[in-house]
Design an enzyme around this catalytic site. Structure first.
Site, PDB file in Angstrom:
ATOM      1  N   LYS A  17      30.224  35.600  26.312  1.00  0.00           N
ATOM      2  CA  LYS A  17      29.162  34.993  26.872  1.00  0.00           C
ATOM      3  C   LYS A  17      29.496  34.752  28.421  1.00  0.00           C
ATOM      4  O   LYS A  17      30.654  34.825  28.751  1.00  0.00           O
ATOM      5  CB  LYS A  17      29.039  33.650  26.322  1.00  0.00           C
ATOM      6  CG  LYS A  17      30.174  32.510  26.474  1.00  0.00           C
ATOM      7  CD  LYS A  17      30.130  31.807  27.508  1.00  0.00           C
ATOM      8  CE  LYS A  17      31.241  30.697  27.610  1.00  0.00           C
ATOM      9  NZ  LYS A  17      31.810  30.052  28.896  1.00  0.00           N
ATOM     10  N   PRO A 109      38.795  38.877  28.065  1.00  0.00           N
ATOM     11  CA  PRO A 109      40.100  38.497  28.738  1.00  0.00           C
ATOM     12  C   PRO A 109      39.961  36.887  28.555  1.00  0.00           C
ATOM     13  O   PRO A 109      39.094  36.165  28.294  1.00  0.00           O
ATOM     14  CB  PRO A 109      39.583  38.579  30.122  1.00  0.00           C
ATOM     15  CG  PRO A 109      38.748  39.813  30.176  1.00  0.00           C
ATOM     16  CD  PRO A 109      38.100  39.779  28.834  1.00  0.00           C
ATOM     17  N   ALA A 112      39.017  33.108  31.252  1.00  0.00           N
ATOM     18  CA  ALA A 112      38.270  33.648  31.985  1.00  0.00           C
ATOM     19  C   ALA A 112      36.843  33.139  31.898  1.00  0.00           C
ATOM     20  O   ALA A 112      35.958  33.628  32.821  1.00  0.00           O
ATOM     21  CB  ALA A 112      38.013  35.212  31.696  1.00  0.00           C
ATOM     22  N   GLY A 113      36.410  32.120  31.154  1.00  0.00           N
ATOM     23  CA  GLY A 113      35.056  31.492  31.241  1.00  0.00           C
ATOM     24  C   GLY A 113      34.245  32.553  30.323  1.00  0.00           C
ATOM     25  O   GLY A 113      33.043  32.157  30.476  1.00  0.00           O
ATOM     26  N   ASP A 151      32.367  25.412  22.538  1.00  0.00           N
ATOM     27  CA  ASP A 151      31.542  26.503  22.700  1.00  0.00           C
ATOM     28  C   ASP A 151      31.463  27.302  21.462  1.00  0.00           C
ATOM     29  O   ASP A 151      30.802  28.101  21.084  1.00  0.00           O
ATOM     30  CB  ASP A 151      32.177  27.428  23.758  1.00  0.00           C
ATOM     31  CG  ASP A 151      31.952  27.007  25.185  1.00  0.00           C
ATOM     32  OD1 ASP A 151      31.056  26.110  25.428  1.00  0.00           O
ATOM     33  OD2 ASP A 151      32.791  27.724  26.146  1.00  0.00           O
TER      34      ASP A 151
HETATM   35  O1  C5P Z   1      36.055  21.706  23.532  1.00  0.00           O
HETATM   36  P1  C5P Z   1      37.051  22.540  24.338  1.00  0.00           P
HETATM   37  O2  C5P Z   1      38.388  22.336  23.668  1.00  0.00           O
HETATM   38  O3  C5P Z   1      36.877  23.913  24.573  1.00  0.00           O
HETATM   39  O4  C5P Z   1      37.258  22.010  25.666  1.00  0.00           O
HETATM   40  C1  C5P Z   1      38.499  22.229  26.419  1.00  0.00           C
HETATM   41  C2  C5P Z   1      38.746  21.206  27.548  1.00  0.00           C
HETATM   42  O5  C5P Z   1      37.839  21.185  28.558  1.00  0.00           O
HETATM   43  C3  C5P Z   1      38.602  19.589  27.028  1.00  0.00           C
HETATM   44  O6  C5P Z   1      39.906  19.314  26.597  1.00  0.00           O
HETATM   45  C4  C5P Z   1      38.148  18.995  28.221  1.00  0.00           C
HETATM   46  O7  C5P Z   1      39.278  18.527  28.976  1.00  0.00           O
HETATM   47  C5  C5P Z   1      37.281  19.861  28.866  1.00  0.00           C
HETATM   48  N1  C5P Z   1      35.863  19.909  28.528  1.00  0.00           N
HETATM   49  C6  C5P Z   1      35.099  18.850  29.040  1.00  0.00           C
HETATM   50  N2  C5P Z   1      33.675  18.693  28.812  1.00  0.00           N
HETATM   51  C7  C5P Z   1      33.169  19.493  28.014  1.00  0.00           C
HETATM   52  C8  C5P Z   1      34.014  20.594  27.599  1.00  0.00           C
HETATM   53  C9  C5P Z   1      35.240  20.817  27.951  1.00  0.00           C
HETATM   54  O8  C5P Z   1      35.868  17.746  29.532  1.00  0.00           O
HETATM   55  N3  C5P Z   1      31.990  19.556  27.738  1.00  0.00           N
END
Ligand code: C5P
Length: 300
Positions: A17, A109, A112-113, A151
């Site tokens: 994405k 990758p 990488a976002g 995500d």
């Molecule tokens: O949800 P996910 O495990 O992908 O998120 C990774 C990290 O990114 C979380 O532990 C949090 O620190 C940060 N995050 C956040 N707010 C979001 C999504 C992610 O602070 N909406």
């Protein structure tokens, strides 16, 4: 997400994405951040091959088909991998005691976002729901997806585009009236999502609006799409990793007019006029950019 039966096995191809818009609305009591983001699925895929095994275990093999970013850890194939966690969560939720071998070809990758890990987790939920004939509903799959990561929900139904709110797990699909073309450049180093959110500092004067980007996807207004593109995580990512600024500069110097970082970085992309325009810019960029460069378009 695409499915294909291969004898007793099921193959799933699951996309990357790009975030065309990402605003951080505030920090929540649970430590996460409230987001408003527009994501589009693009034609770069990880592939997972699921084969049932006579055990109650998940055996994951990973084959790297994309260069690994220099500062990212080697992908784990153990219980901390999101694919294995998805399989464990399905067993726990349904009481199913079946086993599976999963071969994962990583083309997206990592760090990488581009959502690779979340996309793989969604593919595991949907793939194993089919392979193990669990008959879980979309609502149940979405509930499990939200437990795996912010995500993952987006990739479950794999819409071409969606506005995602909450932590990112509330999905409103957006109709896309035209194929969009991008050149995507990944630096040789990655960034951890939690580090980027920790570095984020709110700006009080944001006048951005998610609807500008969402509506321009539907109405074909390229100008307002370009004008509305925005990523609030770009500044903290630039602070943490100078490769982000270098990559955005390289994209601009190669002729991309509207450039942005995706998600929490480090991949950056330029919006292009056509598939040819994307290929031309990608060609120029490959001559001077040390990372990986792709020309790609919106595809679910
Ligand atoms: O949800 P996910 O495990 O992908 O998120 C990774 C990290 O990114 C979380 O532990 C949090 O620190 C940060 N995050 C956040 N707010 C979001 C999504 C992610 O602070 N909406």
């Amino acid at each position: 997400m695409r499915f294909c039966c291969q004898g007793p096995s099921l193959a799933v191809h699951t996309p990357a994405k790009l975030n065309l818009y990402l605003e951080v609305l505030g920090r929540r009591p649970d430590g996460y951040h409230e987001l408003e983001t527009v994501m589009v699925s693009v034609g770069l895929y990880d592939s997972l091959l699921f084969t049932e095994e006579d055990s109650d275990q998940t055996r994951l093999e990973c084959r790297h088909a994309a260069p690994r970013l220099a500062n990212t850890p080697v992908i784990s194939t153990g219980s901390d991998n999101l694919v294995v966690r998805a399989a464990d969560l399905l067993r726990e939720y349904t009481g199913c005691g079946r086993g599976v071998k999963i071969v994962l070809w990583k083309r997206i990758p990592m760090q990488a976002g581009l959502g690779g890990g979340s996309s793989d987790a969604a593919a595991a939920l949907v793939g194993l729901n089919r392979l193990w004939q669990l008959s879980l509903s979309a609502i149940e799959l979405h509930m499990l997806a939200a437990q795996l990561g912010s995500d993952v929900n987006f990739f479950l139904d794999s819409p071409l585009a969606a506005v995602c709110t909450g932590r990112g797990e509330h999905i409103t699909p957006v109709a896309v009236s035209q194929r969009l073309h991008f050149v995507v450049a990944c630096p040789t180093t990655g960034l951890s999502t939690s580090d980027v959110f920790r570095q984020f500092q709110a700006k009080s004067n944001s006048v951005r609006d998610v609807s500008t980007v969402a509506e321009s996807l539907t109405s074909r207004r390229r100008g307002s799409l370009a004008a509305g593109m925005h990523n609030a995580l770009e500044a903290p990512a630039r602070d943490l990793n100078s490769d982000v600024s270098r990559t955005l500069d390289a994209l601009s110097r190669s002729g991309a007019t509207t450039v942005l970082m995706s998600g929490s970085g480090t991949a950056c992309f330029g919006l292009c006029r056509s598939a040819r325009h994307a290929r031309v810019i990608a060609g120029r960029l490959r001559l001077k950019h040390r990372g990986t460069v792709y020309a790609m378009d919106t595809r679910a």
